[in-house]
Design an enzyme around this catalytic site. Structure first.
Site, PDB file in Angstrom:
ATOM      1  N   ASP A  38      30.417  53.036  94.103  1.00 12.00           N
ATOM      2  CA  ASP A  38      31.042  51.944  94.859  1.00 12.00           C
ATOM      3  C   ASP A  38      30.504  51.896  96.287  1.00 12.00           C
ATOM      4  O   ASP A  38      30.071  52.913  96.825  1.00 12.00           O
ATOM      5  CB  ASP A  38      32.569  52.141  94.864  1.00 12.00           C
ATOM      6  CG  ASP A  38      33.318  50.864  95.205  1.00 12.00           C
ATOM      7  OD1 ASP A  38      32.702  49.781  95.179  1.00 12.00           O
ATOM      8  OD2 ASP A  38      34.528  50.957  95.498  1.00 12.00           O
ATOM      9  N   HIS A  55      22.941  46.553  96.021  1.00 11.52           N
ATOM     10  CA  HIS A  55      22.776  46.967  94.620  1.00 11.52           C
ATOM     11  C   HIS A  55      21.364  47.496  94.396  1.00 11.52           C
ATOM     12  O   HIS A  55      21.159  48.503  93.721  1.00 11.52           O
ATOM     13  CB  HIS A  55      23.051  45.793  93.673  1.00 11.52           C
ATOM     14  CG  HIS A  55      24.453  45.259  93.772  1.00 11.52           C
ATOM     15  ND1 HIS A  55      25.555  46.088  93.768  1.00 11.52           N
ATOM     16  CD2 HIS A  55      24.934  43.995  93.869  1.00 11.52           C
ATOM     17  CE1 HIS A  55      26.650  45.337  93.862  1.00 11.52           C
ATOM     18  NE2 HIS A  55      26.303  44.062  93.931  1.00 11.52           N
ATOM     19  N   LEU A 149      20.359  65.849  78.669  1.00 10.96           N
ATOM     20  CA  LEU A 149      21.484  65.077  79.208  1.00 10.96           C
ATOM     21  C   LEU A 149      21.734  63.776  78.437  1.00 10.96           C
ATOM     22  O   LEU A 149      20.793  63.044  78.137  1.00 10.96           O
ATOM     23  CB  LEU A 149      21.159  64.713  80.670  1.00 10.96           C
ATOM     24  CG  LEU A 149      22.162  63.821  81.406  1.00 10.96           C
ATOM     25  CD1 LEU A 149      23.404  64.620  81.798  1.00 10.96           C
ATOM     26  CD2 LEU A 149      21.526  63.212  82.662  1.00 10.96           C
TER      27      LEU A 149
HETATM   28  C1  IPE Z   1      34.536  49.633  90.307  1.00 11.01           C
HETATM   29  O1  IPE Z   1      34.170  49.135  91.540  1.00 11.01           O
HETATM   30  C2  IPE Z   1      33.592  49.128  89.242  1.00 11.01           C
HETATM   31  C3  IPE Z   1      32.247  49.679  89.302  1.00 11.01           C
HETATM   32  C4  IPE Z   1      31.845  50.631  90.091  1.00 11.01           C
HETATM   33  C5  IPE Z   1      31.328  49.101  88.364  1.00 11.01           C
HETATM   34  P1  IPE Z   1      34.837  47.796  92.103  1.00 11.01           P
HETATM   35  O2  IPE Z   1      34.276  47.582  93.454  1.00 11.01           O
HETATM   36  O3  IPE Z   1      34.659  46.686  91.120  1.00 11.01           O
HETATM   37  O4  IPE Z   1      36.374  48.185  92.140  1.00 11.01           O
HETATM   38  P2  IPE Z   1      37.560  47.636  93.015  1.00 11.01           P
HETATM   39  O5  IPE Z   1      37.547  46.134  92.881  1.00 11.01           O
HETATM   40  O6  IPE Z   1      37.308  48.060  94.429  1.00 11.01           O
HETATM   41  O7  IPE Z   1      38.776  48.280  92.446  1.00 11.01           O
HETATM   42  C1  IPE Z   2      29.647  48.850  93.465  1.00 11.06           C
HETATM   43  O1  IPE Z   2      29.509  48.309  94.748  1.00 11.06           O
HETATM   44  C2  IPE Z   2      28.743  48.214  92.457  1.00 11.06           C
HETATM   45  C3  IPE Z   2      29.405  47.392  91.454  1.00 11.06           C
HETATM   46  C4  IPE Z   2      30.677  47.243  91.307  1.00 11.06           C
HETATM   47  C5  IPE Z   2      28.544  46.648  90.561  1.00 11.06           C
HETATM   48  P1  IPE Z   2      30.349  47.042  95.188  1.00 11.06           P
HETATM   49  O2  IPE Z   2      29.548  45.830  94.889  1.00 11.06           O
HETATM   50  O3  IPE Z   2      31.693  47.083  94.586  1.00 11.06           O
HETATM   51  O4  IPE Z   2      30.407  47.292  96.753  1.00 11.06           O
HETATM   52  P2  IPE Z   2      31.650  47.032  97.709  1.00 11.06           P
HETATM   53  O5  IPE Z   2      32.819  47.748  97.139  1.00 11.06           O
HETATM   54  O6  IPE Z   2      31.849  45.554  97.770  1.00 11.06           O
HETATM   55  O7  IPE Z   2      31.205  47.613  99.021  1.00 11.06           O
HETATM   56 MG    MG Z   3      33.463  47.875  95.211  1.00  8.87          MG
END
Ligand code: IPE
Ligand code: IPE
Ligand code: MG
Length: 261
Positions: A38, A55, A149
């Site tokens: 995240d 990303h 793995l």
């Molecule tokens: C969780 O992250 C999903 C992934 C890492 C794929 P999100 O950014 O979607 O989660 P929330 O919305 O903060 O709970």
């Molecule tokens: C996690 O990073 C990746 C996915 C959920 C695909 P985010 O895109 O959720 O990044 P934040 O949470 O907005 O910083």
């Molecule tokens: Mg996120």
């Protein structure tokens, strides 16, 4: 793999990593590590870049995490890459993510084979774009004989969706195949999940500081040790994974019991 072998094969780029490696007990490694990757969006925002650049930068963290997990000798690494809730995001971000995923799978296949990594997917990949599905199937198929793995991506994954999918198949087996409801126990249900046959995560890592599980592996993390770091996913490096393993090994896992003193 002994610690000496590991030190020999891992490029050592810092004293800190060496110290962390020295602190790891290779007889007590977590078998399964699951990661909620995240903070990509926030990483990009800090740099005034579009979210997709976060990303893209996160792919380097994926590479380093997969390689380090394989060399440490973990059995399973599960990375949460796209949740069933992530469809709520702008179409442009979703299509960008799918493109990155496709390119990643293409470029990584040889490295996976070289490192004896078996690739897999949990979730509902059938709803992903056809070209992405093709790459997922290719990677799964080509690496199916690997012995090292198991590296799996959670894609179009939801913990509640997984439970609903499992219960639906279980109910069908009761109705059509003579499964006796009286025999259903926890082990039965576990066999109907996407993770059937795998050890539950010993260690659950979440980056970017959020203190929630966001619908990830709800059944499987019942007794996982949780490690949260403020580090944003694109900044996550080998030393962070090693630190998580060191910290994990300092935890006392009681499973509801008491530890003899
Ligand atoms: C969780 O992250 C999903 C992934 C890492 C794929 P999100 O950014 O979607 O989660 P929330 O919305 O903060 O709970
Ligand atoms: C996690 O990073 C990746 C996915 C959920 C695909 P985010 O895109 O959720 O990044 P934040 O949470 O907005 O910083
Ligand atoms: Mg996120």
């Amino acid at each position: 793999m002994s610690r000496e072998d590991l030190l020999a094969v891992m490029p050592q780029d810092s004293v800190e990593e060496k110290q962390l490696l020295d602190g790891i007990d290779f007889a007590r490694l977590p078998r399964h590590v699951a990661v909620i990757m995240d903070g990509n969006g926030r990483w990009a925002k800090k740099r005034m870049m579009p979210r997709i650049e976060g990303h893209r930068a996160g792919i380097a963290s994926v590479r380093e995490t997969v390689e380090t997990s394989a060399r440490l000798g973990l059995k399973v690494l599960t990375l949460y890459a796209f949740s069933v809730e992530n469809w709520k995001r702008p179409e442009l971000e979703i299509s960008g993510l799918m493109l990155l995923l496709k390119h990643y799978l293409r470029s990584e296949l040889d490295t996976m084979l070289k490192n004896d990594i078996r690739f897999g997917v949990i979730g509902r990949p059938e709803a992903l774009p056809a070209d992405v599905q093709d790459e997922l199937m290719r990677a799964t198929e080509r690496t199916r004989h690997s012995q090292g793995l198991l590296f799996q991506l959670a894609l179009n994954y939801g913990g509640r969706t997984e439970l609903a999918d499992g219960v639906r198949r279980l109910a069908a087996d009761v109705q059509a195949n003579g499964l006796d409801p009286a025999t259903i126990d926890e082990a039965t249900l576990a066999r109907y999940l996407y993770t059937a046959g795998q050890p539950d995560p010993d260690l659950l890592i979440r980056t970017s500081g959020e203190l929630r599980v966001s619908n990830f592996l709800l059944w499987q993390i019942a007794y996982s040790e949780i490690w949260v770091t403020d580090v944003l996913w694109p900044d996550f490096r080998r030393r962070h994974l090693l630190q998580a393993v060191v910290d994990y090994q300092r935890r006392e896992r009681r499973y509801g019991g008491i530890v003899a003193s």
